[in-house]
Write a protein that holds these residues in place. Sequence first.
Motif, PDB file in Angstrom:
ATOM      1  N   ARG A 295       0.839  -1.198   0.000  1.00 31.22           N
ATOM      2  CA  ARG A 295       0.000   0.000   0.000  1.00 31.22           C
ATOM      3  C   ARG A 295       0.870   1.241   0.000  1.00 31.22           C
ATOM      4  O   ARG A 295       2.049   1.190   0.290  1.00 31.22           O
ATOM      5  CB  ARG A 295      -0.905   0.007   1.229  1.00 31.22           C
ATOM      6  CG  ARG A 295      -0.167   0.423   2.511  1.00 31.22           C
ATOM      7  CD  ARG A 295       0.822  -0.637   3.002  1.00 31.22           C
ATOM      8  NE  ARG A 295       1.625  -0.190   4.109  1.00 31.22           N
ATOM      9  CZ  ARG A 295       2.902   0.172   4.000  1.00 31.22           C
ATOM     10  NH1 ARG A 295       3.488   0.192   2.830  1.00 31.22           N
ATOM     11  NH2 ARG A 295       3.580   0.528   5.064  1.00 31.22           N
TER      12      ARG A 295
ATOM     13  N   PHE B 230      -1.777   6.490   3.213  1.00 28.94           N
ATOM     14  CA  PHE B 230      -3.176   6.127   3.358  1.00 28.94           C
ATOM     15  C   PHE B 230      -3.463   5.316   4.613  1.00 28.94           C
ATOM     16  O   PHE B 230      -4.268   5.688   5.450  1.00 28.94           O
ATOM     17  CB  PHE B 230      -3.654   5.363   2.125  1.00 28.94           C
ATOM     18  CG  PHE B 230      -5.017   4.792   2.312  1.00 28.94           C
ATOM     19  CD1 PHE B 230      -6.112   5.626   2.457  1.00 28.94           C
ATOM     20  CD2 PHE B 230      -5.201   3.423   2.385  1.00 28.94           C
ATOM     21  CE1 PHE B 230      -7.369   5.106   2.660  1.00 28.94           C
ATOM     22  CE2 PHE B 230      -6.461   2.903   2.601  1.00 28.94           C
ATOM     23  CZ  PHE B 230      -7.542   3.746   2.735  1.00 28.94           C
TER      24      PHE B 230
ATOM     25  N   SER C 187     -12.190   6.985   2.861  1.00 27.54           N
ATOM     26  CA  SER C 187     -12.147   6.848   1.400  1.00 27.54           C
ATOM     27  C   SER C 187     -12.038   8.195   0.713  1.00 27.54           C
ATOM     28  O   SER C 187     -11.634   8.301  -0.433  1.00 27.54           O
ATOM     29  CB  SER C 187     -13.420   6.157   0.898  1.00 27.54           C
ATOM     30  OG  SER C 187     -14.550   7.013   1.069  1.00 27.54           O
TER      31      SER C 187
ATOM     32  N   VAL D 120      -7.841   7.473  -1.547  1.00 25.43           N
ATOM     33  CA  VAL D 120      -7.593   6.260  -2.329  1.00 25.43           C
ATOM     34  C   VAL D 120      -7.356   6.659  -3.781  1.00 25.43           C
ATOM     35  O   VAL D 120      -8.296   6.904  -4.528  1.00 25.43           O
ATOM     36  CB  VAL D 120      -8.779   5.289  -2.215  1.00 25.43           C
ATOM     37  CG1 VAL D 120      -8.525   4.044  -3.044  1.00 25.43           C
ATOM     38  CG2 VAL D 120      -9.024   4.914  -0.758  1.00 25.43           C
TER      39      VAL D 120
ATOM     40  N   ASP E 289      -3.847   1.479  -3.124  1.00 27.21           N
ATOM     41  CA  ASP E 289      -4.644   2.052  -2.030  1.00 27.21           C
ATOM     42  C   ASP E 289      -6.001   1.365  -1.944  1.00 27.21           C
ATOM     43  O   ASP E 289      -6.497   1.067  -0.858  1.00 27.21           O
ATOM     44  CB  ASP E 289      -4.925   3.540  -2.297  1.00 27.21           C
ATOM     45  CG  ASP E 289      -3.708   4.409  -2.015  1.00 27.21           C
ATOM     46  OD1 ASP E 289      -2.739   3.901  -1.428  1.00 27.21           O
ATOM     47  OD2 ASP E 289      -3.740   5.591  -2.387  1.00 27.21           O
ATOM     48  N   ASN E 290      -6.591   1.155  -3.120  1.00 28.15           N
ATOM     49  CA  ASN E 290      -7.912   0.548  -3.154  1.00 28.15           C
ATOM     50  C   ASN E 290      -7.867  -0.852  -2.538  1.00 28.15           C
ATOM     51  O   ASN E 290      -8.741  -1.241  -1.766  1.00 28.15           O
ATOM     52  CB  ASN E 290      -8.401   0.489  -4.613  1.00 28.15           C
ATOM     53  CG  ASN E 290      -9.892   0.246  -4.707  1.00 28.15           C
ATOM     54  OD1 ASN E 290     -10.583   0.137  -3.704  1.00 28.15           O
ATOM     55  ND2 ASN E 290     -10.400   0.148  -5.920  1.00 28.15           N
TER      56      ASN E 290
ATOM     57  N   PHE F 255      -7.646  -0.496   1.146  1.00 27.97           N
ATOM     58  CA  PHE F 255      -8.923   0.020   1.633  1.00 27.97           C
ATOM     59  C   PHE F 255      -9.969  -1.098   1.724  1.00 27.97           C
ATOM     60  O   PHE F 255     -10.629  -1.265   2.766  1.00 27.97           O
ATOM     61  CB  PHE F 255      -9.411   1.136   0.704  1.00 27.97           C
ATOM     62  CG  PHE F 255     -10.689   1.767   1.151  1.00 27.97           C
ATOM     63  CD1 PHE F 255     -10.748   2.474   2.343  1.00 27.97           C
ATOM     64  CD2 PHE F 255     -11.843   1.631   0.396  1.00 27.97           C
ATOM     65  CE1 PHE F 255     -11.936   3.043   2.771  1.00 27.97           C
ATOM     66  CE2 PHE F 255     -13.038   2.199   0.817  1.00 27.97           C
ATOM     67  CZ  PHE F 255     -13.077   2.904   2.010  1.00 27.97           C
TER      68      PHE F 255
ATOM     69  N   VAL G 272     -14.151   6.252  -4.292  1.00 24.81           N
ATOM     70  CA  VAL G 272     -12.937   5.590  -4.772  1.00 24.81           C
ATOM     71  C   VAL G 272     -12.941   5.530  -6.294  1.00 24.81           C
ATOM     72  O   VAL G 272     -11.935   5.851  -6.946  1.00 24.81           O
ATOM     73  CB  VAL G 272     -12.824   4.174  -4.168  1.00 24.81           C
ATOM     74  CG1 VAL G 272     -11.713   3.389  -4.840  1.00 24.81           C
ATOM     75  CG2 VAL G 272     -12.579   4.265  -2.660  1.00 24.81           C
TER      76      VAL G 272
END
Lengths: 250, 250
Positions: free
Chosen positions: B12, B16, B107, B111, B116-117, B120, B166
């Motif tokens: 990641r 974040f 979020s 992201v 990142d997604n 998340f 996102v």
Amino acid sequence: MVKSLNYDNLGRSNSFHIDLLVSNILSRQAILPLGEPEEMKTRDRILDVSLALFNSEGEAKQTAVDIANALDMSPGNLYYHFKGKEPIIEALFDRFEEEMQIILGGSHGAVTSIEDNWVFVYIVLEEIYDFRFFYRNVGDMMERYPGLANRFRKILAMKRQAIENVLAQLEKQDIVDVDRRLKAPLVQQMLSTLTFWLSHDLIEGSDRDGPALIHDTVLQFMLLVVPYMGDAGTEALGGMLDRHRDLSKA
Amino acid sequence: MVKSLNYDNLGRSNSFHIDLLVSNILSRQAILPLGEPEEMKTRDRILDVSLALFNSEGEAKQTAVDIANALDMSPGNLYYHFKGKEPIIEALFDRFEEEMQIILGGSHGAVTSIEDNWVFVYIVLEEIYDFRFFYRNVGDMMERYPGLANRFRKILAMKRQAIENVLAQLEKQDIVDVDRRLKAPLVQQMLSTLTFWLSHDLIEGSDRDGPALIHDTVLQFMLLVVPYMGDAGTEALGGMLDRHRDLSKA
């Protein structure tokens, strides 16, 4: 069960749905259980009324006495036909299973276009909707009736097989092209849509009626293939949205 | 709740997840309810043990007496803290809701890449897994605790908003490009995945443990965007499958 939908509206290829309906009717005749006609009529009526009651009021709260009341029948008379609520649930599952087997079996070799696929998914969803009390809280049903869990899993496996058949046929016709690594996840997503559409609607608390919900779910399902249709996808998408709008108005 | 996952494995972006965890911890401190320290400790212990019991044994079958037994506490003493099972369920939902608000709120603006997604979605699923008894039979829970239904819907709406955030951020970075007509259905599919992954696993009867199930579900979720990544999709797909394999081994 011959469905109420006017299939002419669905823009389907004739051969597919007629074959399916005919085989459906023939096989229902073939599987009529033995017994005195009058007894069979009562048995069917019990199942019909129970199904309607479970679908409208939920199954968990109903007792055998509630079912007898809805039938305007004495609990003793009901007991003569079914020894409690569980055998009624099982008999309803027998019906559901038989019809799903026929419908899902119809996927083999018969769905060779997006239009066929649309009709096919419609018929599957309509059948599930007829027995929707099984699906609203699937996990809960399976916990309370462990005997159904394996049979429900078998239906899930049949659905998965049908989806794989349909995708393979659409690929053979060069209508879709799915990266082999994305195939299993796509099938999983389709299977999940066919299984949880009623729960999702229940949780979201929408007030769509049955036909609207079915049409929306067919569209939701069909849109999953659009990204795999290449350049034809844009036009196909327009066509699907038009069809959905027309059907929802009908 | 500070999670057990080694986030370093998730590839990641640092900013974040650190922001998210720090805000998580700070807000948990801020919302500590008032009361004598000893009483609060007992209250927390009751909630912790109840959560573990519901997650492992299912909630429907447990009574207040079962909970007291699991705590090695008299029912009277339990009653002093919670007037039955329902207030315990509500207090657990308070916890879940607070943590989901923090996570989903993260979020917004944070992201901006596939990596990142991934993190998340992992964090969201891990949080849901911590409170999995709410999700195994969502419809059933909502029927038995009508007070939770609206709150559950609110969480669903927050999830939907987070997914939309996102997607919008990934579009802004030119990472994905979704036909505007396919956006709502894609969001719906993602939302459904985040909501029914535990039910689906329950019905299919797989024997994956929690981490394996979470990793598989993150992958399932992430693969939904691949068709919208254009030419970069093929490489991204390979990367996702590699990452999933590495994480599942870890």
